[in-house]
Design a protein around this motif. Sequence first.
Motif, short mmCIF file in Angstrom:
data_model
loop_
_atom_site.label_atom_id
_atom_site.label_comp_id
_atom_site.label_asym_id
_atom_site.label_seq_id
_atom_site.Cartn_x
_atom_site.Cartn_y
_atom_site.Cartn_z
N GLY A 92 0.52 -1.46 0.40
CA GLY A 92 -0.17 0.33 0.33
C GLY A 92 1.38 1.61 0.26
O GLY A 92 0.44 2.00 -0.23
N TRP A 93 1.97 1.33 0.65
CA TRP A 93 2.69 2.02 0.67
C TRP A 93 3.47 2.17 -0.42
O TRP A 93 4.09 3.14 -0.91
CB TRP A 93 4.09 1.68 1.32
CG TRP A 93 4.07 2.22 3.10
CD1 TRP A 93 2.69 2.87 3.79
CD2 TRP A 93 4.25 1.17 3.84
NE1 TRP A 93 2.52 2.35 5.49
CE2 TRP A 93 3.55 1.63 5.18
CE3 TRP A 93 5.45 0.64 4.29
CZ2 TRP A 93 4.54 1.51 6.80
CZ3 TRP A 93 6.11 0.47 5.54
CH2 TRP A 93 5.58 0.58 6.88
N ARG A 94 3.46 1.48 -1.17
CA ARG A 94 4.20 1.91 -3.53
C ARG A 94 5.64 1.26 -2.82
O ARG A 94 6.11 2.50 -3.56
CB ARG A 94 3.70 2.62 -3.53
CG ARG A 94 2.12 2.79 -3.99
CD ARG A 94 1.77 1.84 -4.63
NE ARG A 94 0.13 1.80 -5.40
CZ ARG A 94 0.32 1.98 -6.62
NH1 ARG A 94 1.17 0.80 -7.40
NH2 ARG A 94 -0.78 1.66 -7.85
N LYS A 152 7.78 3.09 -12.75
CA LYS A 152 6.92 3.61 -12.21
C LYS A 152 5.53 3.65 -12.87
O LYS A 152 4.92 4.25 -11.37
CB LYS A 152 7.17 5.21 -13.00
CG LYS A 152 8.60 6.03 -12.52
CD LYS A 152 8.48 7.46 -12.87
CE LYS A 152 10.19 8.12 -11.97
NZ LYS A 152 11.02 7.42 -12.30
N ILE A 154 4.71 0.59 -11.98
CA ILE A 154 4.20 -0.23 -10.61
C ILE A 154 3.98 0.02 -9.81
O ILE A 154 2.94 0.16 -8.89
CB ILE A 154 4.78 -1.62 -11.61
CG1 ILE A 154 4.97 -1.82 -12.72
CG2 ILE A 154 4.51 -2.92 -10.60
CD1 ILE A 154 3.75 -2.18 -13.65
N MET A 155 5.54 0.05 -9.01
CA MET A 155 5.81 0.31 -7.84
C MET A 155 4.73 0.00 -7.10
O MET A 155 4.35 0.68 -6.38
CB MET A 155 5.48 2.34 -7.80
CG MET A 155 6.14 3.50 -8.29
SD MET A 155 7.76 3.31 -8.40
CE MET A 155 7.26 3.43 -6.32
N PHE A 192 9.77 8.18 -5.07
CA PHE A 192 8.86 9.22 -5.27
C PHE A 192 8.29 9.90 -4.05
O PHE A 192 8.29 9.49 -3.43
CB PHE A 192 7.04 8.53 -5.63
CG PHE A 192 6.12 10.09 -6.48
CD1 PHE A 192 6.41 11.44 -7.20
CD2 PHE A 192 4.96 10.78 -5.13
CE1 PHE A 192 5.81 12.24 -7.60
CE2 PHE A 192 4.43 11.75 -5.17
CZ PHE A 192 4.46 12.43 -6.61
N LYS A 203 2.73 9.54 3.83
CA LYS A 203 2.18 7.66 3.84
C LYS A 203 1.65 7.03 4.12
O LYS A 203 1.92 6.96 5.29
CB LYS A 203 3.56 7.26 3.36
CG LYS A 203 5.19 7.61 2.72
CD LYS A 203 5.20 8.08 1.41
CE LYS A 203 5.78 8.57 0.54
NZ LYS A 203 6.27 8.49 -0.71
N GLY A 204 0.49 6.94 3.16
CA GLY A 204 -0.46 5.62 4.40
C GLY A 204 -1.31 6.44 4.96
O GLY A 204 -1.07 6.08 5.97
N PHE A 216 -8.13 2.89 -3.39
CA PHE A 216 -5.93 2.94 -3.56
C PHE A 216 -6.18 1.15 -3.22
O PHE A 216 -5.02 1.55 -4.27
CB PHE A 216 -5.73 3.15 -2.29
CG PHE A 216 -5.34 4.92 -1.79
CD1 PHE A 216 -4.38 5.27 -3.06
CD2 PHE A 216 -5.86 5.39 -1.62
CE1 PHE A 216 -3.89 6.70 -3.18
CE2 PHE A 216 -5.70 7.12 -1.57
CZ PHE A 216 -4.60 7.33 -1.99
N ASN A 219 -6.13 1.34 -7.14
CA ASN A 219 -4.97 1.83 -7.50
C ASN A 219 -4.73 0.92 -8.23
O ASN A 219 -3.55 0.28 -8.85
CB ASN A 219 -5.02 2.54 -7.24
CG ASN A 219 -4.13 3.16 -8.24
OD1 ASN A 219 -2.54 3.65 -8.06
ND2 ASN A 219 -4.25 3.81 -9.10
N SER A 223 -2.65 -1.49 -10.93
CA SER A 223 -0.65 -1.06 -11.60
C SER A 223 -0.71 -2.84 -11.51
O SER A 223 0.39 -3.42 -12.47
CB SER A 223 0.11 -0.85 -10.43
OG SER A 223 -0.61 0.86 -10.11
#
Lengths: 405, 305
Positions: A92-94, A152, A154-155, A192, A203-204, A216, A219, A223
């Motif tokens: 979730g934080w990517r 970028k 995907i992350m 990022f 973040k998160g 989210f 999203n 990805s």
Amino acid sequence: MMTGNTAAAWAARLADVDYVPAYPITPQTEIIETIAKWTSEGVMKAKLIQLESEHSMLTAAGTASLTGARVFTATSSQGLLYGFEMLYSIAGWRAPIVLVNVSRGVAAPITLEPDHNDVLAARDSGFMQFHAETCQEVLDLILIAYRVSEDKQIMLPSIVNMDGFYLSFTREPVRLPSPKTVADFLPPYEAFKPFRANTSVVKGPPVLGGHIYTYFKYNLHESMNRALAVFEKAAEEYRHLTERDLRLCEGFMLEDAEYVLVMTNSFTTAGRKAVKLLRERNIPAGLLKITVVRPFPKKQIVDALRNRKAVAVFDQNISLGLGGILYNEIAGTLYHAKNRPETILSVVGGLGGKYIALEEFETIFDLLIHPEKIDSTEPVFLFRKDELRDVEKALKLAGCGGWFG
Amino acid sequence: MRTLLLGTPVLLKVRFHGRGGQGVKTSCRILGRAAFLTGYVAQDSPIYGAERRGAPVAGFTRIADQPILERGYIFDPHILIVMDETLLEDWMAKPLEGLVDGGIVFINTSHHQHFPETNNHYIVVEHNLTDEALDIIGKPVISAPAAAAAAKLTGVIEKQALLEATAEELYEIGLDDETIQKNLHVVSNVFEKVPTVPHRFNEAPAARRQVISLTVGKVVLHEISNMGNAYLRRTGNWRIFRPVVDYEKCTGCMICFIYCPDSVISLDEANKPVIDYDNCKGCMICMVECPLRAISAVREGKIVA
């Protein structure tokens, strides 16, 4: 010649990772031991830290990744489960970390040998999953995993899975790409808005009201789906650089096969042997190995399996009370396919690393050829008479006959 | 099962807004149980986020004469109970949102007239529950009085059922008999004082909301400024009491500065405390800790945020 564990350590070294948070667990320990040796000798620049648990280890891994560090870590079985809640957070934080899981059956009874209930428990977490058949694939998939994770588009973090013992402690020839080749293939990781001491970064954050959460989550799902194409592109480039051919899923003697066995991980090697043997007996057998388990390559699986007479899905795992995990995913995927195979057999085997004898593979194909013998509501549970005798002997020694006699 | 009175909807929806610690959850439960004891089908539930005093909290009670086929947040209440008037301006709580045309808004206020007397869209009823609770119970906890106001405004709850429900719910959360008796006293007062408001709900069919096929098409990172942002949120309006420093008595010992859990006390050149009233939540720890009793509690009279 190197073990799967050493191959994993080499991949981390070649990927020039910055940070390796660790916690020891068999059969993964050799990976960290190898990296520890290299960092102490100064041949590897990464910072290696031993945390007090896998939960802390994964927390450190995810947060370090958000500062812009390339992070590598490894665990196994109980350790993966102990750090489990952080998997969802890291995704979730990517935070595009790469985590090697050395598969090991989950207690109780406790074992050190592999099956995939550990790694497949993480299948919904948002980590991509790449499952290796050989020590070479361990190395290749880690490098590709970094490339896909840090893309970028995907992350997302990745798990690269290898079977304990069958790969982790098994030595075989592994070709190492040159540092130059890896540098060409794997550009530096660019985070990022990385965490910095003097700026506020979110973040998160907490979200209440399901719509933000849903947005989210969706999203992440998007990805994941994009990662199929990104993997294929990365694998193609890797092919040009190293001549090694990695696919989302890979066929073996598949072209004209009527009876197909679907497998993952190191037991695929034994599956290949069985298929070859059946071909010598003029049975049109074939095999499909799934390398990328998340995202699930639905289209590729459908294309590989449609128009076959019968398909068996070999699960080295068991969802207790349901059956094989991948069987259910593949059966669901095939349902809407035109010309899907009429027979889809579920086979559960290799739990806790249980060896699969040729006779057991023969049994699978015999059922595919004679589908009238199949009970479609239950998986075929691979077990042999000699194994049962052995278990009964152990029970007798323990003086235990079970509650019902 | 009792039939709801003529003129009321088949399903009567009541939404409570308050702050953590005020008793919103208990309010919606008292109303729910009172409706149940009166003979209706009832359902009650709270929703809250960060579990802390002062944060906006909402509670929901549904009353019907047949099985209730919905759950969760009430988006279109008939009756709104605003237990803390400062929430009217809270951009997160948004207490008036979704009220049906002709709906009833009850506001607990210490200074009347938040709204013009006549309003074409809803009926406003104002009453000072906090001071009533302070007078009789001795604490600004208004779960039971707010439930009493709501029960009266539904027009369908029997007083006996309300008292029984209040006693039962307060007993369940562990209050002693004396406190329960005081609460029953306030409940009885409020039930009598709050006027009967005839229901003239005009439930227009909701505008159709469009269902879309979500495509984001790019990686969205978490740089979202979400509600509850600590920097933007002024917590000064959580106060019921305001700490006021008597600078004549104050020696500048700095004890209040040290004890303030929210760091809203700073020091001037003489080491005397300066309180940031935009953010002070009124916990009154400074008053308790001040060795010279130089800080006193003054009842808040106006909205600061």
